[in-house]
Scaffold this motif. Structure first.
Motif, PDB file in Angstrom:
ATOM      1  N   MET A 166      -3.482   1.371  -6.553  1.00  0.00           N
ATOM      2  CA  MET A 166      -4.320   1.013  -5.404  1.00  0.00           C
ATOM      3  C   MET A 166      -5.528   0.180  -5.838  1.00  0.00           C
ATOM      4  O   MET A 166      -5.979  -0.685  -5.095  1.00  0.00           O
ATOM      5  CB  MET A 166      -4.786   2.262  -4.657  1.00  0.00           C
ATOM      6  CG  MET A 166      -3.694   2.908  -3.830  1.00  0.00           C
ATOM      7  SD  MET A 166      -2.974   1.821  -2.583  1.00  0.00           S
ATOM      8  CE  MET A 166      -4.281   1.813  -1.381  1.00  0.00           C
ATOM      9  N   LYS A 179       0.829  -1.204   0.000  1.00  0.00           N
ATOM     10  CA  LYS A 179       0.000   0.000   0.000  1.00  0.00           C
ATOM     11  C   LYS A 179       0.864   1.255   0.000  1.00  0.00           C
ATOM     12  O   LYS A 179       0.566   2.231  -0.689  1.00  0.00           O
ATOM     13  CB  LYS A 179      -0.921   0.014   1.215  1.00  0.00           C
ATOM     14  CG  LYS A 179      -2.071  -0.937   1.110  1.00  0.00           C
ATOM     15  CD  LYS A 179      -2.944  -0.858   2.343  1.00  0.00           C
ATOM     16  CE  LYS A 179      -4.039  -1.877   2.297  1.00  0.00           C
ATOM     17  NZ  LYS A 179      -4.881  -1.832   3.490  1.00  0.00           N
ATOM     18  N   LYS A 180       1.952   1.219   0.760  1.00  0.00           N
ATOM     19  CA  LYS A 180       2.857   2.369   0.811  1.00  0.00           C
ATOM     20  C   LYS A 180       3.478   2.612  -0.561  1.00  0.00           C
ATOM     21  O   LYS A 180       3.518   3.750  -1.046  1.00  0.00           O
ATOM     22  CB  LYS A 180       3.937   2.126   1.856  1.00  0.00           C
ATOM     23  CG  LYS A 180       4.946   3.242   1.967  1.00  0.00           C
ATOM     24  CD  LYS A 180       6.023   2.901   2.975  1.00  0.00           C
ATOM     25  CE  LYS A 180       7.123   3.931   2.872  1.00  0.00           C
ATOM     26  NZ  LYS A 180       8.424   3.382   3.066  1.00  0.00           N
ATOM     27  N   ASN A 183      -7.699  -1.651  -1.645  1.00  0.00           N
ATOM     28  CA  ASN A 183      -7.521  -0.884  -0.412  1.00  0.00           C
ATOM     29  C   ASN A 183      -8.342  -1.511   0.703  1.00  0.00           C
ATOM     30  O   ASN A 183      -9.274  -0.911   1.235  1.00  0.00           O
ATOM     31  CB  ASN A 183      -7.915   0.574  -0.638  1.00  0.00           C
ATOM     32  CG  ASN A 183      -7.421   1.461   0.478  1.00  0.00           C
ATOM     33  OD1 ASN A 183      -6.593   1.047   1.277  1.00  0.00           O
ATOM     34  ND2 ASN A 183      -7.933   2.670   0.546  1.00  0.00           N
ATOM     35  N   HIS A 225      -0.895   6.262  -8.787  1.00  0.00           N
ATOM     36  CA  HIS A 225      -1.270   5.670  -7.510  1.00  0.00           C
ATOM     37  C   HIS A 225      -2.715   5.175  -7.473  1.00  0.00           C
ATOM     38  O   HIS A 225      -3.007   4.180  -6.817  1.00  0.00           O
ATOM     39  CB  HIS A 225      -1.026   6.658  -6.362  1.00  0.00           C
ATOM     40  CG  HIS A 225      -1.835   7.905  -6.444  1.00  0.00           C
ATOM     41  ND1 HIS A 225      -1.462   8.962  -7.240  1.00  0.00           N
ATOM     42  CD2 HIS A 225      -2.981   8.251  -5.833  1.00  0.00           C
ATOM     43  CE1 HIS A 225      -2.363   9.930  -7.119  1.00  0.00           C
ATOM     44  NE2 HIS A 225      -3.298   9.530  -6.284  1.00  0.00           N
ATOM     45  N   LYS A 226      -3.631   5.815  -8.181  1.00  0.00           N
ATOM     46  CA  LYS A 226      -5.020   5.346  -8.174  1.00  0.00           C
ATOM     47  C   LYS A 226      -5.143   3.987  -8.852  1.00  0.00           C
ATOM     48  O   LYS A 226      -5.840   3.099  -8.369  1.00  0.00           O
ATOM     49  CB  LYS A 226      -5.936   6.363  -8.845  1.00  0.00           C
ATOM     50  CG  LYS A 226      -6.122   7.620  -8.029  1.00  0.00           C
ATOM     51  CD  LYS A 226      -7.072   8.572  -8.699  1.00  0.00           C
ATOM     52  CE  LYS A 226      -7.211   9.845  -7.888  1.00  0.00           C
ATOM     53  NZ  LYS A 226      -8.125  10.793  -8.533  1.00  0.00           N
ATOM     54  N   SER A 233       0.912   3.986  -3.026  1.00  0.00           N
ATOM     55  CA  SER A 233       0.569   5.400  -2.815  1.00  0.00           C
ATOM     56  C   SER A 233       1.671   6.329  -3.310  1.00  0.00           C
ATOM     57  O   SER A 233       1.409   7.479  -3.647  1.00  0.00           O
ATOM     58  CB  SER A 233       0.287   5.663  -1.342  1.00  0.00           C
ATOM     59  OG  SER A 233       1.461   5.533  -0.573  1.00  0.00           O
TER      60      SER A 233
END
Length: 79
Positions: A40, A27-28, A45, A36-37, A31
């Protein structure tokens, strides 16, 4: 049987914690990614749902059994 339960719970907790750490790192990294969208959405998420062995019911009920605890600690040294 009690030793099996204690070892199962300790191993389950170790594996769950490691898996949760991997998801947190992913996740890190997602992001920080340029897209990033999209990263993710591929990663998802969601939080990891722990397995029932993580609660350590047997260890809580029979925690005074030092022999089972020592054997489980020697066998599960990587955790």
């Amino acid at each position: 049987m009690m030793l099996f339960g204690v070892m199962y719970e300790k191993g389950d907790k170790c594996a769950s914690d490691r898996y949760n750490d991997v998801l947190a790192e992913q996740k890190k990294r997602a992001s920080e990614c340029r897209y990033h969208k999209m990263a993710m959405s591929i990663q998802g998420n969601i939080d990891y749902v722990y397995t029932p062995g993580y609660r350590a019911d047997i260890t809580t009920a029979f925690g005074g059994d030092k022999i089972s605890q020592k054997i489980a600690d020697k066998i599960l040294v990587e955790c």
